[in-house]
Each structure stands twice: as structure tokens, then as C-alpha cells.
Scaffold this motif. Sequence first.
Motif, PDB file in Angstrom:
ATOM      1  N   ALA A  68       0.829  -1.209   0.000  1.00 37.99           N
ATOM      2  CA  ALA A  68       0.000   0.000   0.000  1.00 37.99           C
ATOM      3  C   ALA A  68       0.860   1.256   0.000  1.00 37.99           C
ATOM      4  N   SER A  69       1.994   1.229   0.706  1.00 38.76           N
ATOM      5  CA  SER A  69       2.890   2.392   0.760  1.00 38.76           C
ATOM      6  C   SER A  69       3.511   2.661  -0.606  1.00 38.76           C
ATOM      7  N   VAL A  70       3.911   1.592  -1.293  1.00 39.34           N
ATOM      8  CA  VAL A  70       4.503   1.751  -2.626  1.00 39.34           C
ATOM      9  C   VAL A  70       3.473   2.307  -3.606  1.00 39.34           C
ATOM     10  N   VAL A  71       2.248   1.804  -3.562  1.00 40.27           N
ATOM     11  CA  VAL A  71       1.175   2.326  -4.431  1.00 40.27           C
ATOM     12  C   VAL A  71       0.979   3.817  -4.177  1.00 40.27           C
ATOM     13  N   MET A  72       0.916   4.186  -2.910  1.00 44.96           N
ATOM     14  CA  MET A  72       0.772   5.601  -2.558  1.00 44.96           C
ATOM     15  C   MET A  72       1.941   6.415  -3.091  1.00 44.96           C
ATOM     16  N   GLY A  73       3.159   5.897  -2.946  1.00 47.81           N
ATOM     17  CA  GLY A  73       4.337   6.607  -3.412  1.00 47.81           C
ATOM     18  C   GLY A  73       4.322   6.848  -4.911  1.00 47.81           C
ATOM     19  N   LEU A  74       3.862   5.865  -5.680  1.00 46.32           N
ATOM     20  CA  LEU A  74       3.782   6.027  -7.134  1.00 46.32           C
ATOM     21  C   LEU A  74       2.793   7.113  -7.522  1.00 46.32           C
ATOM     22  N   ILE A  75       1.651   7.139  -6.854  1.00 43.75           N
ATOM     23  CA  ILE A  75       0.639   8.156  -7.151  1.00 43.75           C
ATOM     24  C   ILE A  75       1.138   9.548  -6.773  1.00 43.75           C
ATOM     25  N   VAL A  76       1.731   9.669  -5.595  1.00 43.90           N
ATOM     26  CA  VAL A  76       2.244  10.967  -5.148  1.00 43.90           C
ATOM     27  C   VAL A  76       3.379  11.435  -6.071  1.00 43.90           C
ATOM     28  N   GLY A  77       4.262  10.512  -6.453  1.00 43.07           N
ATOM     29  CA  GLY A  77       5.336  10.873  -7.371  1.00 43.07           C
ATOM     30  C   GLY A  77       4.813  11.349  -8.713  1.00 43.07           C
ATOM     31  N   GLY A  78       3.800  10.661  -9.240  1.00 42.60           N
ATOM     32  CA  GLY A  78       3.189  11.096 -10.493  1.00 42.60           C
ATOM     33  C   GLY A  78       2.549  12.460 -10.392  1.00 42.60           C
ATOM     34  N   TYR A  79       1.869  12.733  -9.286  1.00 41.69           N
ATOM     35  CA  TYR A  79       1.251  14.048  -9.043  1.00 41.69           C
ATOM     36  C   TYR A  79       2.318  15.134  -9.077  1.00 41.69           C
ATOM     37  N   ARG A  80       3.437  14.857  -8.422  1.00 47.67           N
ATOM     38  CA  ARG A  80       4.486  15.887  -8.352  1.00 47.67           C
ATOM     39  C   ARG A  80       5.115  16.140  -9.717  1.00 47.67           C
ATOM     40  N   LEU A  81       5.234  15.091 -10.539  1.00 47.64           N
ATOM     41  CA  LEU A  81       5.778  15.282 -11.882  1.00 47.64           C
ATOM     42  C   LEU A  81       4.866  16.132 -12.755  1.00 47.64           C
ATOM     43  N   LEU A  82       3.561  15.992 -12.561  1.00 47.49           N
ATOM     44  CA  LEU A  82       2.598  16.687 -13.414  1.00 47.49           C
ATOM     45  C   LEU A  82       2.272  18.098 -12.921  1.00 47.49           C
ATOM     46  N   ILE A  83       2.283  18.280 -11.595  1.00 45.35           N
ATOM     47  CA  ILE A  83       1.858  19.562 -11.023  1.00 45.35           C
ATOM     48  C   ILE A  83       2.979  20.132 -10.164  1.00 45.35           C
ATOM     49  N   PRO A  84       3.541  21.280 -10.522  1.00 48.37           N
ATOM     50  CA  PRO A  84       4.592  21.910  -9.701  1.00 48.37           C
ATOM     51  C   PRO A  84       4.044  22.282  -8.313  1.00 48.37           C
ATOM     52  N   LEU A  85       4.768  21.901  -7.264  1.00 49.36           N
ATOM     53  CA  LEU A  85       4.325  22.187  -5.900  1.00 49.36           C
ATOM     54  C   LEU A  85       4.861  23.558  -5.483  1.00 49.36           C
ATOM     55  N   SER A  86       4.197  24.598  -5.981  1.00 48.52           N
ATOM     56  CA  SER A  86       4.705  25.958  -5.808  1.00 48.52           C
ATOM     57  C   SER A  86       4.264  26.621  -4.511  1.00 48.52           C
TER      58      SER A  86
END
Length: 492
Positions: free
Chosen positions: A428-446
Motif C-alpha cells: 500500500a505504501s509503494v502504491v501511494m508513493g507512485l501516485i504521489v510521485g506522479g502528481y508531483r511530476l505533473l503539477i509543480p508544488l509551488s
Amino acid sequence: MYPHTKLINRVLSINPVKRQSLIALFWQIAFTGIGFLSTMYFAHTVGAAILGAYFLFMAYTSIFSMVADGGFGAAAIKRISEGEEPDAYFSASFVLRLVFTIVIVIALLVFRDYFVDLNTSGMFIWLIIALLVSLFEGPISTGIAGTGKMGIRLTCAAMGNISRVILQVLAIYFGYEAAGLAGGAVAGILLSVIIEYRFFDLHLKRFKWHHLKSLSVFSFWIFLTAGGSLVFSQADTVMIGYFMENADVGVYRVVLQFTTVATFTTYALRNTLWPRISHWSKSGDLGLVEESLSRAISYSLILAAPILIGGVMLGDKLLFLFYGSEFADSYLLLVILLAVQIVNVFQYFFTMYLNAIDHPKESFKVTFIGVAANIALNFILIPLIGISGAAIATLITMTLNGLLARRALSQFITIRLESQSLLNIITASVVMGLIVGGYRLLIPLSNLWVTLPVVVIGGGLYGVVVLKLDRKICSELRDIVEGMGIMWPKWL
């Protein structure tokens, strides 16, 4: 019947261990949330140097309070929890605490000139006041814990902590800086004592030599173990203060506090389980001891594992957005300390169980080796690579401590980890990490408002996945929730 009365009755109907663990977890979350917000305010308002002076005050207070306790507090909890002559054991521990506190205060006043950091920041007088207040807080809290009132103890402590934060925020607002932080801490301890005393039902009475002897046999090893554990947790702070500046202490402790969100369940379960493990061990129910250990580790990693992954993905942005530019360069420190919290789950429970089943000598041997290694590594690494060196020293020595503690504990009970539950948590942690990583690649955390949604999304996704994968955890949580009269979602 009033709605709140129904809720209280439903909570009281839950299994005692689960009920008190829930209470502990609730207050841990509440206080940590308030603590995070206040630390963010302090970091932006007074900066790392003032926070560093305060953290040094807290480190010294913890060390000298431990010496004043002498291990007799934990010994008294154990003896009182066994149900034999609780008043006598409480009285003996209180008198010993009084004597030790007087000796320590006199010694501190005599050697005051050696505490340069405390004198320079004006923290020395607050250290004396804190020790005098703890003279009453320690024994009363011991009595509450020993009689099994862990829910009351945790609630009172949390109310004191929350009051502390409120008073500290007000003090900083009015410009009192380090003195305001220390004064708020002392006031919070005093308030928790006043509230706890309302539920305190032990009495001072004449005790005999065999009561002192019984406490001393157990307390000696508890004191050495607790002292080692405290040095383990505070040596880095004190040595950073010695080799570096107060600002470095402030940065290190703020990042360390940020990682403590991973320990919610660890400390909640520890406070609840200790007296019960002692009772089970005394009555020979080792099966319950072994089962509780495996479940405690699983439930602690439910939170610690995903927070490690989330910190790796988002830690750099969160440090900058929460605490400011002065703390933004501490990403490596954050990752190391999050890994420390994973290891801490195992070593904390292994050493705690050794003490609770009446083998403090073995726990001390383990802790002594870890402490010696920790001090040596801090002495070498802090001058070389700064505060990250302190974190690396802690990670290495805590891992060593955990391995040695597991070896010692396995001589008395069978240690069984719930491999399937641990695998589900990792998945479950790895699944969460993949989703969070994808979000960060697509949306700049400004900014904060762009970053917080991914934290919420990641946490929610992880919770759903782990409940879907692990039916045992899901079933236990459903029973607790439904026992409180709250509807459990059918899709889970």
C-alpha cells in the motif's frame, strides 16, 4: 439519555487495551497537530536560534528528571500494577523522588557556572523550576498509570501539553522568546498535575524496608536502561549544542519533531500496553504477551511506513512551506530521521517488552552498547558532517540496539512478525508513493495549497488500499468503529 452519554458508554464497552490505545492515539494526534502548528509559528517568528535554546533546556530537563526519578517511577508502576500494597510502594517511590530532587537541585546550583548555554540563554532558572514541578508530576502520574488509569493519564497529559502550547504562543506573541517557551512548558506540567490529582486515589502511608528493596531491585536496571534510552534520544541534541550553534540545534530538533508523526501509534500502544504486559507476565499468560507484540509492531508500521515514503517524495517542499527557508536545506536530514522512526518501532517495543516482563538487566545490556556507540559516532560525525552526522549516528546505533534487543527478548518469548500484514503495508505504501510521485511530476508544488491536496490524496489512497488488502486489520478497525455506534462504509 443524552447523545454524548451514549457515545461515552459505547467507548467504555470497547476492549480495555483497544479503548485506551484509541484514547492515547486521539490525544497524540491532537497534540501533535497543535504542536506542528505552533512550531511553524515559532520557526517563522523567533527562528532556529531561540528554538535551539529551548530544545537544549528541554534536553537538560529530561536528563535531570530521569536522574531524579532514578528508575523508581517505572518500578513503582510495575509493583502497583501487580496489586500488592500499592499505597506503600507509591509512598516509597515518592520519598525517594523527593530526596533525589533535593540533591540534584543543590548540585546544579553549586555547579551552575558550568552550564554556559543555559546561563547565556536565561534557561537555568527555568530548569530548576521544572525539576521542582516534576517532583509532584512524576509520582502522581506514576500512581495513575500503576492503577491502570491510562486513559485518564494520557488525557490529563494531553490537556497539559495543549495548555503549554497555548501559553507558549501567547508568550512569543508578547515578545518573551526563549523564557516564554520554557515558562509555558513548566505551566503545562503543573496544569496536568492539578488535573491528574482529581483522579488520584492512592495515599501516603508508612512503608517498610522490603518495599524499598523491592523497588530498588527492579529500579536499578530500569534506571540504567531509561538513562541509556534518554542519552540515546538527547545526546545528539546536547552534542550538537556543544560542537555547533543553537540555530543548528533548532533545525535538528524541528525536523526530528516533524518525523514524530510516524510514531503516533508506537507511543500510544506503549503507554497502554506496559501495565497489561506486566500483569500478563506476572500471571504467566505469555501467549497474550507474544500476540500483543506482533500486533503492536504491525499497527505501528501502518503509520510509519507510508510517512517514510511520503517524506521521501514531498519532504523538501514541506520543510520549506511549513518552517521557512532556514529549514529548507534539511531534506537529507529529514529522510534519515524518517528511516530512524521505522527502526525505532522495533527497538522500542523489544526493549519495552524486556522491561515489562521483568528482565530489565537484559534491556540495560542492550541499551548500554547502543548508547556507547551512539556517543562515539556523534563525537566523530557531528564535527565532520554536522547535524546529518547526528542523524546517521542515531540510525546506525538504533539498528544495532534493535537487533540486540530482539536477540535478548527471543530468549524469553517467541517473536512472531505478521509477515502478511507487513507485506500489505509495504504494498500500500509503494502504491501511494507512485501516485504521489506522479502528481508531483505533473503539477509543480509551488505553494502550500497545491501541496496539501497531494498529502490528503496520498494518505486517503493508502488507507483504502491497506484496508482492502488486509482483512484482519480491516475487521478489527470495523469492530472498534461499529462498537462506538459509527457506521462502517460498506464499500470497505
